[in-house]
Design an enzyme around this catalytic site. Structure first.
Site, PDB file in Angstrom:
ATOM      1  N   LEU A  16       0.825  -1.211   0.000  1.00 13.41           N
ATOM      2  CA  LEU A  16       0.000   0.000   0.000  1.00 13.41           C
ATOM      3  C   LEU A  16       0.858   1.258   0.000  1.00 13.41           C
ATOM      4  O   LEU A  16       0.344   2.376   0.073  1.00 13.41           O
ATOM      5  CB  LEU A  16      -0.929  -0.001   1.220  1.00 13.41           C
ATOM      6  CG  LEU A  16      -2.010  -1.082   1.206  1.00 13.41           C
ATOM      7  CD1 LEU A  16      -2.769  -1.111   2.523  1.00 13.41           C
ATOM      8  CD2 LEU A  16      -2.990  -0.866   0.046  1.00 13.41           C
ATOM      9  N   LYS A  66      15.059  -6.499   2.934  1.00 13.41           N
ATOM     10  CA  LYS A  66      15.501  -5.474   3.890  1.00 13.41           C
ATOM     11  C   LYS A  66      16.944  -5.671   4.361  1.00 13.41           C
ATOM     12  O   LYS A  66      17.621  -4.716   4.710  1.00 13.41           O
ATOM     13  CB  LYS A  66      14.549  -5.427   5.092  1.00 13.41           C
ATOM     14  CG  LYS A  66      13.191  -4.841   4.730  1.00 13.41           C
ATOM     15  CD  LYS A  66      12.294  -4.685   5.934  1.00 13.41           C
ATOM     16  CE  LYS A  66      10.953  -4.098   5.494  1.00 13.41           C
ATOM     17  NZ  LYS A  66      10.080  -3.774   6.619  1.00 13.41           N
ATOM     18  N   ALA A 127      10.191 -14.483  14.267  1.00  9.50           N
ATOM     19  CA  ALA A 127      11.594 -14.084  14.201  1.00  9.50           C
ATOM     20  C   ALA A 127      11.940 -13.649  12.774  1.00  9.50           C
ATOM     21  O   ALA A 127      13.067 -13.794  12.317  1.00  9.50           O
ATOM     22  CB  ALA A 127      12.490 -15.232  14.650  1.00  9.50           C
ATOM     23  N   VAL A 130      11.115  -8.214  10.534  1.00  3.24           N
ATOM     24  CA  VAL A 130      10.685  -7.003  11.238  1.00  3.24           C
ATOM     25  C   VAL A 130      11.023  -7.046  12.733  1.00  3.24           C
ATOM     26  O   VAL A 130      10.985  -6.025  13.421  1.00  3.24           O
ATOM     27  CB  VAL A 130       9.160  -6.785  11.003  1.00  3.24           C
ATOM     28  CG1 VAL A 130       8.323  -7.767  11.796  1.00  3.24           C
ATOM     29  CG2 VAL A 130       8.742  -5.366  11.327  1.00  3.24           C
ATOM     30  N   ASN A 150       9.666 -18.516  18.553  1.00  4.97           N
ATOM     31  CA  ASN A 150       9.537 -18.746  17.110  1.00  4.97           C
ATOM     32  C   ASN A 150       9.538 -20.230  16.808  1.00  4.97           C
ATOM     33  O   ASN A 150      10.229 -21.005  17.468  1.00  4.97           O
ATOM     34  CB  ASN A 150      10.695 -18.069  16.365  1.00  4.97           C
ATOM     35  CG  ASN A 150      10.454 -18.041  14.877  1.00  4.97           C
ATOM     36  OD1 ASN A 150       9.409 -17.552  14.425  1.00  4.97           O
ATOM     37  ND2 ASN A 150      11.384 -18.569  14.091  1.00  4.97           N
ATOM     38  N   LYS A 155      16.288 -19.467  14.378  1.00  6.80           N
ATOM     39  CA  LYS A 155      16.104 -18.057  13.975  1.00  6.80           C
ATOM     40  C   LYS A 155      15.937 -17.162  15.198  1.00  6.80           C
ATOM     41  O   LYS A 155      16.393 -16.017  15.219  1.00  6.80           O
ATOM     42  CB  LYS A 155      14.910 -17.922  13.022  1.00  6.80           C
ATOM     43  CG  LYS A 155      15.304 -18.320  11.586  1.00  6.80           C
ATOM     44  CD  LYS A 155      14.116 -18.408  10.666  1.00  6.80           C
ATOM     45  CE  LYS A 155      13.574 -17.084  10.195  1.00  6.80           C
ATOM     46  NZ  LYS A 155      12.376 -17.289   9.322  1.00  6.80           N
ATOM     47  N   TYR A 212      -2.098  -5.833   9.310  1.00  5.10           N
ATOM     48  CA  TYR A 212      -3.249  -4.920   9.343  1.00  5.10           C
ATOM     49  C   TYR A 212      -4.264  -5.229   8.238  1.00  5.10           C
ATOM     50  O   TYR A 212      -5.301  -4.580   8.147  1.00  5.10           O
ATOM     51  CB  TYR A 212      -2.811  -3.447   9.294  1.00  5.10           C
ATOM     52  CG  TYR A 212      -1.994  -3.086   8.086  1.00  5.10           C
ATOM     53  CD1 TYR A 212      -0.609  -3.203   8.131  1.00  5.10           C
ATOM     54  CD2 TYR A 212      -2.588  -2.644   6.918  1.00  5.10           C
ATOM     55  CE1 TYR A 212       0.158  -2.889   7.035  1.00  5.10           C
ATOM     56  CE2 TYR A 212      -1.834  -2.322   5.811  1.00  5.10           C
ATOM     57  CZ  TYR A 212      -0.464  -2.443   5.882  1.00  5.10           C
ATOM     58  OH  TYR A 212       0.294  -2.143   4.787  1.00  5.10           O
ATOM     59  N   GLY A 233      -1.286  -3.441  12.932  1.00  2.00           N
ATOM     60  CA  GLY A 233      -0.060  -2.769  12.510  1.00  2.00           C
ATOM     61  C   GLY A 233      -0.242  -1.591  11.556  1.00  2.00           C
ATOM     62  O   GLY A 233       0.738  -1.096  10.994  1.00  2.00           O
TER      63      GLY A 233
HETATM   64  P1  ATR Z   1      11.135 -13.207   6.691  1.00  2.00           P
HETATM   65  O1  ATR Z   1      11.935 -14.232   7.429  1.00  2.00           O
HETATM   66  O2  ATR Z   1      11.296 -13.245   5.199  1.00  2.00           O
HETATM   67  O3  ATR Z   1      11.236 -11.843   7.258  1.00  2.00           O
HETATM   68  P2  ATR Z   1       8.463 -13.098   7.580  1.00  2.00           P
HETATM   69  O4  ATR Z   1       7.292 -13.368   6.704  1.00  2.00           O
HETATM   70  O5  ATR Z   1       8.716 -11.749   8.080  1.00  2.00           O
HETATM   71  O6  ATR Z   1       9.670 -13.714   6.850  1.00  2.00           O
HETATM   72  O7  ATR Z   1       8.439 -14.051   8.866  1.00  2.00           O
HETATM   73  C1  ATR Z   1       7.643 -15.096   8.937  1.00  2.00           C
HETATM   74  C2  ATR Z   1       7.513 -15.461  10.423  1.00  2.00           C
HETATM   75  O8  ATR Z   1       6.286 -16.128  10.603  1.00  2.00           O
HETATM   76  C3  ATR Z   1       8.584 -16.392  10.902  1.00  2.00           C
HETATM   77  O9  ATR Z   1       8.847 -16.133  12.255  1.00  2.00           O
HETATM   78  C4  ATR Z   1       7.917 -17.753  10.693  1.00  2.00           C
HETATM   79  O10 ATR Z   1       8.403 -18.779  11.511  1.00  2.00           O
HETATM   80  P3  ATR Z   1       9.660 -19.678  11.007  1.00  2.00           P
HETATM   81  O11 ATR Z   1      10.876 -18.884  11.311  1.00  2.00           O
HETATM   82  O12 ATR Z   1       9.547 -20.915  11.811  1.00  2.00           O
HETATM   83  O13 ATR Z   1       9.443 -19.922   9.541  1.00  2.00           O
HETATM   84  C5  ATR Z   1       6.515 -17.422  11.118  1.00  2.00           C
HETATM   85  N1  ATR Z   1       5.527 -18.350  10.581  1.00  2.00           N
HETATM   86  C6  ATR Z   1       4.962 -18.317   9.360  1.00  2.00           C
HETATM   87  N2  ATR Z   1       4.056 -19.311   9.221  1.00  2.00           N
HETATM   88  C7  ATR Z   1       4.038 -19.975  10.410  1.00  2.00           C
HETATM   89  C8  ATR Z   1       3.292 -21.087  10.913  1.00  2.00           C
HETATM   90  N3  ATR Z   1       2.385 -21.720  10.168  1.00  2.00           N
HETATM   91  N4  ATR Z   1       3.541 -21.493  12.176  1.00  2.00           N
HETATM   92  C9  ATR Z   1       4.458 -20.862  12.948  1.00  2.00           C
HETATM   93  N5  ATR Z   1       5.187 -19.793  12.535  1.00  2.00           N
HETATM   94  C10 ATR Z   1       4.988 -19.356  11.289  1.00  2.00           C
END
Ligand code: ATR
Length: 265
Positions: A16, A66, A127, A130, A150, A155, A212, A233
């Site tokens: 957005l 990032k 983790a 952000v 996490n 991570k 959000y 958010g």
């Molecule tokens: P990036 O690592 O690219 O910044 P993100 O989308 O900001 O990715 O982060 C995804 C977060 O959501 C991670 O903490 C991820 O957990 P993992 O490190 O175990 O992958 C968490 N996440 C996403 N789907 C999940 C699920 N089904 N159960 C638990 N945690 C999940």
């Protein structure tokens, strides 16, 4: 001269940022355009060259770049350096500078809710990219303790190596907290659920979701039902954009109902 700005990411369709920046560009009668671009990792270098040679005048960076953009930049602001996360890029005195406005966006967004954070115990879920920004903001806000949980423990441990004072807890467990933050992507999809004992842990607590859209994830909806204060958010997003706009244009754009409603449509 018409100045050109871009947000880069992959995926990028959902962003957005063009909506909010183009609104402010128009409001302030600036000669500028702001677009989104789907990028591949191997295209970052070329894009930074475009910035160096002033074909582009500023970039916002979103998932998953990032951190990836950092090697191509000349200078990092303290906030970008400490978080190892860059969401705003610009050129100043022939140097390409990486900044992080997520930290301030998160901080101002929470402060605007009127919630006290000083001396509070916080539990962060997730983790991803952000989280380091959120931890730095929480430290500035003088929270007393930060727990992190996490699914992939390695991570969480990597984040702890930068912030040794945080405590890691097993995924699926909770601890006593005042504020809980969902920084995972669970909830982006309406039917995704974070399984917690909401009835037991929600009363008089503050539940914050970085997501959000949707406005109320399962996490927020359930917690509200059992007596929590909740916030999504959206204002973090608005305030990180406001700070980026100020960095590029030296104008602090107005955050009002018009801008907040604009993001709902
Ligand atoms: P990036 O690592 O690219 O910044 P993100 O989308 O900001 O990715 O982060 C995804 C977060 O959501 C991670 O903490 C991820 O957990 P993992 O490190 O175990 O992958 C968490 N996440 C996403 N789907 C999940 C699920 N089904 N159960 C638990 N945690 C999940």
């Amino acid at each position: 001269m018409n100045k050109k700005f871009l947000v880069i990411g992959n995926p990028i369709e959902h962003s957005l940022s063009p909506k909010i920046h183009n609104h402010w560009i128009k409001k302030n009668n600036l000669k500028a355009t702001y677009d989104k671009r789907l990028l591949k990792q191997n295209e970052i270098q070329k894009l930074i060259l475009d910035l160096r040679e002033e074909r582009i005048h500023g970039l916002n960076v979103t998932v998953p770049f990032k951190k990836e953009v950092i090697p191509f930049l000349d200078i990092l602001s303290d906030e970008a350096k400490n978080s190892q996360s860059v969401n705003t890029i610009y050129k100043n005195k022939n140097k390409i500078i990486g900044d992080n406005t997520d930290i301030e966006g998160f901080k101002i967004g929470i402060e605007a809710t009127g919630q006290t954070t000083k001396d509070k115990v916080v539990l962060i879920l997730g983790a991803g990219g952000v989280v380091s920004s959120i931890i730095i903001a929480l430290k500035k806000m003088q929270t007393s303790k930060i727990y992190l949980s996490n699914r992939t423990k390695s991570k969480a441990l990597e984040i702890k190596s930068f912030f040794p004072e945080i405590e890691i807890i097993e995924w699926g467990k909770t601890t006593a907290f005042d504020i809980i933050i969902n920084a995972t992507s669970i909830g982006l999809n309406e039917k995704d659920k974070i399984n917690l004992d909401y009835e037991k842990i929600s009363q008089n607590k503050f539940f914050y979701d970085v997501i959000y859209n949707p406005k109320e994830t399962f996490f927020l909806r359930k917690a509200k039902k059992f007596g929590a204060q909740i916030e999504n958010g959206k204002m973090m997003f608005v305030y990180q954009a406001q700070k980026a706009f100020f960095t590029w244009h030296n104008i602090l754009p107005i955050v009002d109902d018009e801008i907040i409603n604009l993001l709902d449509t």
